[in-house]
Scaffold this motif. Structure first.
Motif, PDB file in Angstrom:
ATOM      1  N   ALA A  99     109.070  45.188 -38.724  1.00 28.27           N
ATOM      2  CA  ALA A  99     108.043  45.555 -39.047  1.00 28.27           C
ATOM      3  C   ALA A  99     106.939  45.341 -37.508  1.00 28.27           C
ATOM      4  CB  ALA A  99     107.454  44.575 -40.101  1.00 28.27           C
ATOM      5  N   PRO A 100     107.135  46.180 -36.954  1.00 27.89           N
ATOM      6  CA  PRO A 100     106.012  45.845 -35.486  1.00 27.89           C
ATOM      7  C   PRO A 100     104.449  46.619 -36.133  1.00 27.89           C
ATOM      8  CG  PRO A 100     107.428  47.410 -35.360  1.00 27.89           C
ATOM      9  CD  PRO A 100     107.719  46.706 -36.453  1.00 27.89           C
ATOM     10  N   GLN A 101     103.798  45.505 -36.069  1.00 33.19           N
ATOM     11  CA  GLN A 101     102.496  45.914 -35.556  1.00 33.19           C
ATOM     12  C   GLN A 101     101.720  46.310 -33.874  1.00 33.19           C
ATOM     13  OE1 GLN A 101     100.836  46.329 -38.739  1.00 33.19           O
ATOM     14  NE2 GLN A 101     103.006  45.605 -39.111  1.00 33.19           N
ATOM     15  N   VAL A 102     101.817  47.958 -33.564  1.00 30.80           N
ATOM     16  CA  VAL A 102     101.532  48.613 -32.683  1.00 30.80           C
ATOM     17  C   VAL A 102     100.154  49.060 -32.537  1.00 30.80           C
ATOM     18  CG1 VAL A 102     102.266  51.011 -31.356  1.00 30.80           C
ATOM     19  CG2 VAL A 102     103.814  49.190 -32.905  1.00 30.80           C
ATOM     20  N   GLU A 103      99.502  48.624 -31.637  1.00 32.25           N
ATOM     21  CA  GLU A 103      98.335  49.105 -31.452  1.00 32.25           C
ATOM     22  C   GLU A 103      96.624  49.190 -33.309  1.00 32.25           C
ATOM     23  OE1 GLU A 103      96.595  50.219 -29.035  1.00 32.25           O
ATOM     24  OE2 GLU A 103      97.620  49.491 -27.440  1.00 32.25           O
ATOM     25  N   ARG A 104      97.599  48.311 -33.927  1.00 31.63           N
ATOM     26  CA  ARG A 104      96.935  48.091 -34.657  1.00 31.63           C
ATOM     27  C   ARG A 104      95.252  47.350 -34.912  1.00 31.63           C
ATOM     28  NH1 ARG A 104      98.893  44.703 -40.605  1.00 31.63           N
ATOM     29  NH2 ARG A 104      96.892  45.494 -41.126  1.00 31.63           N
ATOM     30  N   LEU A 117      84.445  41.295 -33.547  1.00 29.31           N
ATOM     31  CA  LEU A 117      85.098  41.085 -33.030  1.00 29.31           C
ATOM     32  C   LEU A 117      86.456  41.780 -33.217  1.00 29.31           C
ATOM     33  CD1 LEU A 117      86.039  39.812 -30.282  1.00 29.31           C
ATOM     34  CD2 LEU A 117      87.503  38.287 -31.137  1.00 29.31           C
ATOM     35  N   ILE A 118      87.046  42.825 -32.278  1.00 29.91           N
ATOM     36  CA  ILE A 118      87.537  43.532 -32.379  1.00 29.91           C
ATOM     37  C   ILE A 118      88.683  44.023 -31.691  1.00 29.91           C
ATOM     38  CG2 ILE A 118      88.051  46.607 -32.931  1.00 29.91           C
ATOM     39  CD1 ILE A 118      86.353  45.882 -34.960  1.00 29.91           C
ATOM     40  N   GLY A 119      89.722  44.307 -32.320  1.00 28.09           N
ATOM     41  CA  GLY A 119      90.928  43.977 -30.790  1.00 28.09           C
ATOM     42  C   GLY A 119      92.234  45.082 -31.419  1.00 28.09           C
ATOM     43  N   ARG A 120      93.194  45.639 -30.449  1.00 30.26           N
ATOM     44  CA  ARG A 120      93.860  46.257 -31.058  1.00 30.26           C
ATOM     45  C   ARG A 120      95.212  46.137 -29.778  1.00 30.26           C
ATOM     46  NH1 ARG A 120      92.327  52.041 -32.380  1.00 30.26           N
ATOM     47  NH2 ARG A 120      95.355  52.228 -31.449  1.00 30.26           N
ATOM     48  N   PRO A 121      95.770  44.902 -30.495  1.00 27.68           N
ATOM     49  CA  PRO A 121      97.447  43.629 -29.114  1.00 27.68           C
ATOM     50  C   PRO A 121      97.731  45.138 -29.066  1.00 27.68           C
ATOM     51  CG  PRO A 121      96.447  42.686 -31.131  1.00 27.68           C
ATOM     52  CD  PRO A 121      95.952  43.753 -32.004  1.00 27.68           C
ATOM     53  N   ASP A 122      99.085  45.323 -28.103  1.00 28.27           N
ATOM     54  CA  ASP A 122     100.176  46.919 -27.854  1.00 28.27           C
ATOM     55  C   ASP A 122     100.519  46.176 -29.030  1.00 28.27           C
ATOM     56  OD1 ASP A 122      98.580  47.432 -25.830  1.00 28.27           O
ATOM     57  OD2 ASP A 122      99.502  46.409 -24.613  1.00 28.27           O
ATOM     58  N   LEU A 123     100.887  45.403 -29.101  1.00 27.43           N
ATOM     59  CA  LEU A 123     102.436  44.652 -30.965  1.00 27.43           C
ATOM     60  C   LEU A 123     102.610  43.180 -31.132  1.00 27.43           C
ATOM     61  CD1 LEU A 123     105.557  44.967 -32.166  1.00 27.43           C
ATOM     62  CD2 LEU A 123     106.268  44.787 -29.253  1.00 27.43           C
ATOM     63  N   TRP A 124     102.869  43.152 -32.193  1.00 26.03           N
ATOM     64  CA  TRP A 124     102.879  41.800 -32.571  1.00 26.03           C
ATOM     65  C   TRP A 124     103.928  41.704 -33.889  1.00 26.03           C
ATOM     66  CZ3 TRP A 124      99.989  40.538 -37.475  1.00 26.03           C
ATOM     67  CH2 TRP A 124      99.458  41.538 -38.163  1.00 26.03           C
ATOM     68  N   ALA A 128     110.043  34.007 -38.605  1.00 25.95           N
ATOM     69  CA  ALA A 128     110.090  33.541 -39.546  1.00 25.95           C
ATOM     70  C   ALA A 128     109.660  31.698 -39.186  1.00 25.95           C
ATOM     71  CB  ALA A 128     111.709  32.422 -40.105  1.00 25.95           C
ATOM     72  N   ASP A 129     109.824  32.135 -37.544  1.00 25.02           N
ATOM     73  CA  ASP A 129     108.890  30.801 -37.010  1.00 25.02           C
ATOM     74  C   ASP A 129     107.308  31.316 -36.554  1.00 25.02           C
ATOM     75  OD1 ASP A 129     109.884  32.829 -34.549  1.00 25.02           O
ATOM     76  OD2 ASP A 129     110.669  30.912 -33.009  1.00 25.02           O
ATOM     77  N   GLY A 130     107.225  32.264 -36.668  1.00 26.90           N
ATOM     78  CA  GLY A 130     105.358  32.248 -36.246  1.00 26.90           C
ATOM     79  C   GLY A 130     104.878  34.077 -35.680  1.00 26.90           C
ATOM     80  N   ALA A 131     104.634  33.790 -35.388  1.00 28.78           N
ATOM     81  CA  ALA A 131     103.692  35.779 -35.225  1.00 28.78           C
ATOM     82  C   ALA A 131     103.887  35.541 -33.640  1.00 28.78           C
ATOM     83  CB  ALA A 131     102.153  35.566 -35.700  1.00 28.78           C
ATOM     84  N   TYR A 132     104.509  37.032 -32.814  1.00 24.49           N
ATOM     85  CA  TYR A 132     104.013  36.854 -31.868  1.00 24.49           C
ATOM     86  C   TYR A 132     103.112  38.000 -31.218  1.00 24.49           C
ATOM     87  CZ  TYR A 132     108.158  33.621 -31.806  1.00 24.49           C
ATOM     88  OH  TYR A 132     109.009  32.887 -32.197  1.00 24.49           O
ATOM     89  N   ILE A 133     102.674  37.991 -30.159  1.00 24.50           N
ATOM     90  CA  ILE A 133     102.170  39.122 -29.576  1.00 24.50           C
ATOM     91  C   ILE A 133     101.725  39.342 -28.565  1.00 24.50           C
ATOM     92  CG2 ILE A 133      99.615  40.114 -28.783  1.00 24.50           C
ATOM     93  CD1 ILE A 133      98.009  37.363 -30.246  1.00 24.50           C
ATOM     94  N   ILE A 134     103.350  40.643 -27.990  1.00 27.35           N
ATOM     95  CA  ILE A 134     102.937  41.015 -26.897  1.00 27.35           C
ATOM     96  C   ILE A 134     101.529  41.770 -25.970  1.00 27.35           C
ATOM     97  CG2 ILE A 134     105.078  42.201 -25.272  1.00 27.35           C
ATOM     98  CD1 ILE A 134     105.834  39.137 -27.600  1.00 27.35           C
ATOM     99  N   ASP A 135     101.469  41.667 -25.164  1.00 31.24           N
ATOM    100  CA  ASP A 135     100.506  42.819 -24.807  1.00 31.24           C
ATOM    101  C   ASP A 135     100.679  43.632 -23.544  1.00 31.24           C
ATOM    102  OD1 ASP A 135      98.123  44.115 -24.324  1.00 31.24           O
ATOM    103  OD2 ASP A 135      97.197  42.635 -23.482  1.00 31.24           O
ATOM    104  N   TYR A 136     101.195  44.940 -22.588  1.00 34.03           N
ATOM    105  CA  TYR A 136     101.887  45.276 -21.447  1.00 34.03           C
ATOM    106  C   TYR A 136     100.470  45.169 -20.558  1.00 34.03           C
ATOM    107  CZ  TYR A 136     105.353  46.588 -25.047  1.00 34.03           C
ATOM    108  OH  TYR A 136     106.170  46.409 -26.240  1.00 34.03           O
ATOM    109  N   LYS A 137     100.709  44.942 -19.044  1.00 34.78           N
ATOM    110  CA  LYS A 137     100.248  45.072 -18.510  1.00 34.78           C
ATOM    111  C   LYS A 137     100.752  45.552 -17.465  1.00 34.78           C
ATOM    112  CE  LYS A 137      97.097  43.412 -20.306  1.00 34.78           C
ATOM    113  NZ  LYS A 137      95.476  43.773 -20.773  1.00 34.78           N
ATOM    114  N   THR A 138      99.568  47.055 -16.856  1.00 40.55           N
ATOM    115  CA  THR A 138     100.228  47.333 -15.727  1.00 40.55           C
ATOM    116  C   THR A 138      99.491  46.529 -13.969  1.00 40.55           C
ATOM    117  OG1 THR A 138      99.128  49.280 -15.622  1.00 40.55           O
ATOM    118  CG2 THR A 138     101.624  49.568 -16.117  1.00 40.55           C
TER     119      THR A 138
END
Length: 184
Positions: A99-104, A117-124, A128-138
């Protein structure tokens, strides 16, 4: 309540007038050409990854969506190889998330202020062991510009972490939040 995006934090903390002119009134200096270099490559990679995560199809779909994005922009084919290399370099497990959350968009009213405060992480996503946030950068090839990017990114990720943690708290969940930049 006035919206304060995570990407605006640096300007907000530096100078409220600059922040207001730039982010609320839209008075900005001309930006670099969006059809060239890291920005174009980054947009193509983001488009490919986000589309594949939302619509399925794995890495092959991400490559196809990114290529279609580049095909719409004249002169962009010279960036196709780099975009493909970026996508192929990602861990294939990212394409298999349940269940990926993309730009949510996530939000949190900042206590004792008139700001939210407003944010739209690229992916989170939640595991089972936690929440993961992935942010892509060029990044830019220019060292000074790249250094400025790192400074801005270091402020964004903790804000995304706060927003995800507050979201989870609203669901009655208390999980560790892990954050990762993927430099493309």
């Amino acid at each position: 309540m006035q919206r304060l995006r995570v990407t605006e934090i640096e300007d907000f903390l530096t100078c409220r007038w600059l922040w207001d002119y730039k982010w609320n009134q839209g008075l900005r200096l001309p930006d670099t050409d969006e059809r060239a270099g890291p920005r174009l490559s980054g947009r193509a990679v983001h488009h490919g990854l986000e589309s594949a995560l939302l619509l399925g199809g794995g890495q092959a779909a991400a490559l196809r969506y990114a290529a279609e994005y580049l095909d719409q922009i004249e002169g962009s084919t010279k960036y196709a190889r780099g975009v493909e290399t970026c996508i192929r370099g990602l861990d294939p497990a990212y394409f298999d998330l349940a269940a990926p959350q993309v730009e949510r968009e996530l939000s949190w009213p900042i206590p004792n202020t008139d700001y939210v405060l407003i944010g739209r992480p690229d992916l989170w996503y939640i595991a089972a062991d936690g929440a993961y946030i992935i942010d892509y950068k060029t990044t830019s090839k220019d060292e000074a510009e790249r250094g400025r990017g790192y400074q801005t990114w270091s402020q964004q990720m903790p804000m995304y972490g706060l927003l995800v943690a507050r979201y989870l708290a609203g669901l009655g969940q208390s999980l560790p939040v892990y954050m990762q930049h993927i430099i493309l």
